[in-house]
Design a protein around this motif. Structure first.
Motif, PDB file in Angstrom:
ATOM      1  N   ALA A   1       8.962 -51.168 -36.858  1.00 26.07           N
ATOM      2  CA  ALA A   1       8.775 -50.469 -38.130  1.00 26.07           C
ATOM      3  C   ALA A   1       9.255 -51.342 -39.282  1.00 26.07           C
ATOM      4  O   ALA A   1      10.251 -52.057 -39.178  1.00 26.07           O
ATOM      5  CB  ALA A   1       9.538 -49.146 -38.107  1.00 26.07           C
ATOM      6  N   LYS A   2       8.542 -51.298 -40.389  1.00 29.76           N
ATOM      7  CA  LYS A   2       8.858 -52.078 -41.592  1.00 29.76           C
ATOM      8  C   LYS A   2       8.992 -53.563 -41.262  1.00 29.76           C
ATOM      9  O   LYS A   2       9.915 -54.241 -41.725  1.00 29.76           O
ATOM     10  CB  LYS A   2      10.128 -51.552 -42.251  1.00 29.76           C
ATOM     11  CG  LYS A   2      10.004 -50.144 -42.796  1.00 29.76           C
ATOM     12  CD  LYS A   2      11.259 -49.709 -43.527  1.00 29.76           C
ATOM     13  CE  LYS A   2      11.109 -48.305 -44.085  1.00 29.76           C
ATOM     14  NZ  LYS A   2      12.332 -47.852 -44.797  1.00 29.76           N
ATOM     15  N   SER A   3       8.060 -54.061 -40.478  1.00 32.16           N
ATOM     16  CA  SER A   3       8.063 -55.488 -40.125  1.00 32.16           C
ATOM     17  C   SER A   3       7.121 -56.248 -41.043  1.00 32.16           C
ATOM     18  O   SER A   3       6.141 -55.702 -41.565  1.00 32.16           O
ATOM     19  CB  SER A   3       7.650 -55.674 -38.663  1.00 32.16           C
ATOM     20  OG  SER A   3       6.375 -55.096 -38.425  1.00 32.16           O
ATOM     21  N   ILE A   4       7.425 -57.527 -41.220  1.00 33.03           N
ATOM     22  CA  ILE A   4       6.680 -58.374 -42.153  1.00 33.03           C
ATOM     23  C   ILE A   4       6.416 -59.722 -41.501  1.00 33.03           C
ATOM     24  O   ILE A   4       7.316 -60.318 -40.901  1.00 33.03           O
ATOM     25  CB  ILE A   4       7.473 -58.584 -43.465  1.00 33.03           C
ATOM     26  CG1 ILE A   4       7.749 -57.240 -44.151  1.00 33.03           C
ATOM     27  CG2 ILE A   4       6.710 -59.504 -44.407  1.00 33.03           C
ATOM     28  CD1 ILE A   4       8.689 -57.371 -45.346  1.00 33.03           C
ATOM     29  N   PHE A   5       5.180 -60.199 -41.665  1.00 30.06           N
ATOM     30  CA  PHE A   5       4.842 -61.581 -41.321  1.00 30.06           C
ATOM     31  C   PHE A   5       4.318 -62.234 -42.591  1.00 30.06           C
ATOM     32  O   PHE A   5       3.358 -61.762 -43.193  1.00 30.06           O
ATOM     33  CB  PHE A   5       3.785 -61.628 -40.210  1.00 30.06           C
ATOM     34  CG  PHE A   5       4.336 -61.356 -38.841  1.00 30.06           C
ATOM     35  CD1 PHE A   5       4.659 -62.404 -37.976  1.00 30.06           C
ATOM     36  CD2 PHE A   5       4.549 -60.059 -38.413  1.00 30.06           C
ATOM     37  CE1 PHE A   5       5.178 -62.155 -36.711  1.00 30.06           C
ATOM     38  CE2 PHE A   5       5.069 -59.796 -37.150  1.00 30.06           C
ATOM     39  CZ  PHE A   5       5.383 -60.846 -36.298  1.00 30.06           C
ATOM     40  N   PHE A   6       4.961 -63.324 -42.973  1.00 28.39           N
ATOM     41  CA  PHE A   6       4.669 -63.995 -44.234  1.00 28.39           C
ATOM     42  C   PHE A   6       4.421 -65.481 -43.969  1.00 28.39           C
ATOM     43  O   PHE A   6       5.265 -66.154 -43.392  1.00 28.39           O
ATOM     44  CB  PHE A   6       5.843 -63.799 -45.198  1.00 28.39           C
ATOM     45  CG  PHE A   6       5.699 -64.483 -46.532  1.00 28.39           C
ATOM     46  CD1 PHE A   6       4.503 -64.458 -47.233  1.00 28.39           C
ATOM     47  CD2 PHE A   6       6.781 -65.149 -47.101  1.00 28.39           C
ATOM     48  CE1 PHE A   6       4.390 -65.076 -48.467  1.00 28.39           C
ATOM     49  CE2 PHE A   6       6.675 -65.767 -48.330  1.00 28.39           C
ATOM     50  CZ  PHE A   6       5.467 -65.730 -49.016  1.00 28.39           C
ATOM     51  N   ARG A   7       3.262 -65.963 -44.365  1.00 36.84           N
ATOM     52  CA  ARG A   7       2.869 -67.362 -44.173  1.00 36.84           C
ATOM     53  C   ARG A   7       2.978 -67.763 -42.702  1.00 36.84           C
ATOM     54  O   ARG A   7       3.617 -68.763 -42.353  1.00 36.84           O
ATOM     55  CB  ARG A   7       3.699 -68.290 -45.051  1.00 36.84           C
ATOM     56  CG  ARG A   7       3.485 -68.108 -46.541  1.00 36.84           C
ATOM     57  CD  ARG A   7       3.985 -69.306 -47.338  1.00 36.84           C
ATOM     58  NE  ARG A   7       5.381 -69.587 -47.111  1.00 36.84           N
ATOM     59  CZ  ARG A   7       6.350 -69.369 -47.994  1.00 36.84           C
ATOM     60  NH1 ARG A   7       6.061 -68.831 -49.164  1.00 36.84           N
ATOM     61  NH2 ARG A   7       7.587 -69.675 -47.732  1.00 36.84           N
ATOM     62  N   CYS A   8       2.330 -66.976 -41.846  1.00 39.17           N
ATOM     63  CA  CYS A   8       2.312 -67.261 -40.414  1.00 39.17           C
ATOM     64  C   CYS A   8       0.879 -67.409 -39.924  1.00 39.17           C
ATOM     65  O   CYS A   8      -0.058 -66.904 -40.547  1.00 39.17           O
ATOM     66  CB  CYS A   8       3.010 -66.142 -39.627  1.00 39.17           C
ATOM     67  SG  CYS A   8       4.799 -66.049 -39.897  1.00 39.17           S
ATOM     68  N   LYS A   9       0.723 -68.080 -38.788  1.00 42.01           N
ATOM     69  CA  LYS A   9      -0.586 -68.243 -38.164  1.00 42.01           C
ATOM     70  C   LYS A   9      -0.534 -67.669 -36.757  1.00 42.01           C
ATOM     71  O   LYS A   9       0.392 -67.940 -35.988  1.00 42.01           O
ATOM     72  CB  LYS A   9      -0.990 -69.719 -38.116  1.00 42.01           C
ATOM     73  CG  LYS A   9      -2.412 -69.932 -37.605  1.00 42.01           C
ATOM     74  CD  LYS A   9      -2.808 -71.401 -37.649  1.00 42.01           C
ATOM     75  CE  LYS A   9      -4.244 -71.608 -37.209  1.00 42.01           C
ATOM     76  NZ  LYS A   9      -4.639 -73.045 -37.243  1.00 42.01           N
ATOM     77  N   PHE A  10      -1.544 -66.865 -36.443  1.00 43.90           N
ATOM     78  CA  PHE A  10      -1.670 -66.252 -35.129  1.00 43.90           C
ATOM     79  C   PHE A  10      -2.870 -66.889 -34.423  1.00 43.90           C
ATOM     80  O   PHE A  10      -3.987 -66.846 -34.945  1.00 43.90           O
ATOM     81  CB  PHE A  10      -1.900 -64.744 -35.248  1.00 43.90           C
ATOM     82  CG  PHE A  10      -0.828 -64.011 -36.021  1.00 43.90           C
ATOM     83  CD1 PHE A  10       0.092 -63.218 -35.356  1.00 43.90           C
ATOM     84  CD2 PHE A  10      -0.744 -64.099 -37.410  1.00 43.90           C
ATOM     85  CE1 PHE A  10       1.077 -62.529 -36.058  1.00 43.90           C
ATOM     86  CE2 PHE A  10       0.234 -63.421 -38.123  1.00 43.90           C
ATOM     87  CZ  PHE A  10       1.148 -62.633 -37.441  1.00 43.90           C
ATOM     88  N   GLU A  11      -2.647 -67.442 -33.265  1.00 48.45           N
ATOM     89  CA  GLU A  11      -3.724 -68.096 -32.523  1.00 48.45           C
ATOM     90  C   GLU A  11      -3.831 -67.495 -31.124  1.00 48.45           C
ATOM     91  O   GLU A  11      -2.831 -67.355 -30.423  1.00 48.45           O
ATOM     92  CB  GLU A  11      -3.474 -69.604 -32.401  1.00 48.45           C
ATOM     93  CG  GLU A  11      -3.488 -70.354 -33.724  1.00 48.45           C
ATOM     94  CD  GLU A  11      -3.271 -71.839 -33.530  1.00 48.45           C
ATOM     95  OE1 GLU A  11      -3.082 -72.271 -32.362  1.00 48.45           O
ATOM     96  OE2 GLU A  11      -3.282 -72.571 -34.527  1.00 48.45           O
ATOM     97  N   GLY A  12      -5.053 -67.157 -30.743  1.00 44.92           N
ATOM     98  CA  GLY A  12      -5.297 -66.635 -29.410  1.00 44.92           C
ATOM     99  C   GLY A  12      -6.670 -67.024 -28.918  1.00 44.92           C
ATOM    100  O   GLY A  12      -7.612 -67.160 -29.716  1.00 44.92           O
TER     101      GLY A  12
END
Length: 421
Positions: free
Chosen positions: A232-243
């Motif tokens: 809850a109330k999580s943040i991803f900032f300037r990230c890259k997700f690769e799959g």
């Protein structure tokens, strides 16, 4: 006002004094006329204090200007104090300017002070020189305090960390800080042999988690994601997700993604939560002509907007050998009982051939507002998609209204609370 003051000092050579008539005494009595100093401000006083071994001035915060020292004996001491009074504000001002310049946030760089880090734990691949507390991320997470009331920052140095990281419910207020996308990489080949795509390189269950300036990758061909986020109330900032297939599986409450890149195969983002994506880039890779690229799959057990995905100022692209087959690329698909998706002020590349795939009209709410790009032409919008005609109608889906973003998003994270004017 003049007064006669007797001050006893130890007898020293070269002192301007007259010897006492009593030769048995080891002290000399000095007769001093203490003249009141001339002060430019009549309302502020400075006291001269004398003791047998020392004398000093006690000055106010903003002292007046003394035209003359109080006595000939203390002239040198007076000059030193006056010099300090003048120099000290200059030195303090210079130090404050230097501090501000050193902590000023630069674009693309992390300002640690802005994140309110109380505890810092470092992770680095350089274990030979012992430049960090740990050499892998999971050990740093396990060493962090449980249920921390303040921010705990894990600084992850440049390099690839091949491991599976899980952040449990007891790890709250945790922050991952890398050195940049492509520089700090957490990767694995996590997969679920039972066919459920919830095996993840990074799993988040703790509240108020923040990750920034890093890449999370899952190299498994199938049944795996880069990130599983239930915090809850999580943040991803300037990230890259690769799959290789899916990139992000989300559930829980209030999640915010800003300036992130999602690179995957047929399914990029799926799950059920209240999530807001802002200024993110979604890239689906089509390796076979029959592949269907779906950027989002949102599902909910509720028939209102308590759970849903909103994409604002994002970009959607398809790459690969068969990217030009646009009729097999879609913004979203309806799964589960209800679906809620809004796409606003975003760019749809020409390779995006449709808005939504297989969405029954009675179980979903899809809305679009002021999107651009060849793929966003109004002729391609199906009838069951709501076209928001006015800014007033779209404003209830802003970050301010949908997530109450102004009340909980961490300092140091960029965000736009409202739509583009």
């Amino acid at each position: 006002m003049n007064e006669h003051t007797n001050i006893s000092h130890p007898c020293t050579a070269g002192s301007a004094s007259t010897a006492s008539s009593d030769n048995t005494s080891s002290f000399i009595d000095i007769h001093v006329d203490a003249v009141e100093p001339i002060i430019t401000s009549p309302t502020i006083n400075a006291d001269f204090v004398a003791t047998p071994l020392s004398s000093y001035f006690s000055l106010p915060l903003f002292p007046p200007t003394f035209l003359y020292p109080p006595s000939e004996i203390n002239r040198r001491r007076f000059r030193r104090v006056a010099g300090l009074v003048i120099i000290t504000p200059v030195v303090i001002t210079a130090l404050m300017v230097a501090l501000l310049l050193s902590t000023k946030k630069k674009k693309g760089q992390t300002n640690y002070n802005s994140l309110d880090c109380v505890i810092r734990i470092s992770v680095s691949k350089d274990w030979i020189n012992k430049k960090s507390n740990f050499t892998n991320v999971l050990d740093a997470v396990e060493a962090s305090p449980n249920y921390s009331p303040f921010k705990v920052c894990i600084l992850i140095g440049e390099g690839e960390y091949y491991e599976i990281v899980k952040i449990g419910h007891e790890k709250i207020n945790l922050i991952f800080i890398g050195e940049g996308i492509g520089k700090t990489v957490i990767s694995s080949n996590a997969s679920n042999v039972y066919g459920s795509p919830v095996a993840a390189t990074l799993s988040v269950f703790g509240e108020e988690f923040l990750a920034q300036d890093l890449t999370i990758r899952n190299e498994a061909v199938q049944y795996g994601v880069a990130v599983e986020n239930a915090g809850a109330k999580s943040i991803f900032f300037r990230c890259k997700f690769e799959g290789a297939n899916a990139t992000l599986y989300i559930k829980g409450e209030k999640q915010f993604y800003r300036d992130c890149h999602f690179y995957g195969g047929t399914n990029l983002v799926f799950g059920y939560t209240r999530a807001f994506f802002q200024k993110c880039k979604f890239v689906g890779e089509k390796l076979h002509p029959e592949d269907k690229v779906v950027f989002s799959m949102q599902s909910s057990h509720l028939s209102n907007s308590e759970s849903g995905f909103i994409f604002h100022l994002c970009g959607f692209y398809v790459v690969g050998k068969f990217a030009d087959i646009s009729e097999t690329s879609f913004l979203g698909i309806s799964v589960g009982y209800y679906t809620f998706v809004v796409v606003m002020e975003s760019y749809l590349d020409r390779s995006v051939g449709g808005y939504f795939l297989g969405a029954p009209a009675n179980t979903m709410y899809y809305a679009v507002y002021r999107n651009v790009g060849v793929g966003a032409t109004k002729a391609d919008i199906p009838q069951f998609v709501h076209v928001l005609e006015s800014e007033e109608a779209a404003s209830k889906y802003s970050l301010r209204e949908f997530l109450d973003g102004g009340s909980w998003i961490a300092k140091g994270v960029d965000y736009d609370l409202d739509l583009v004017k």
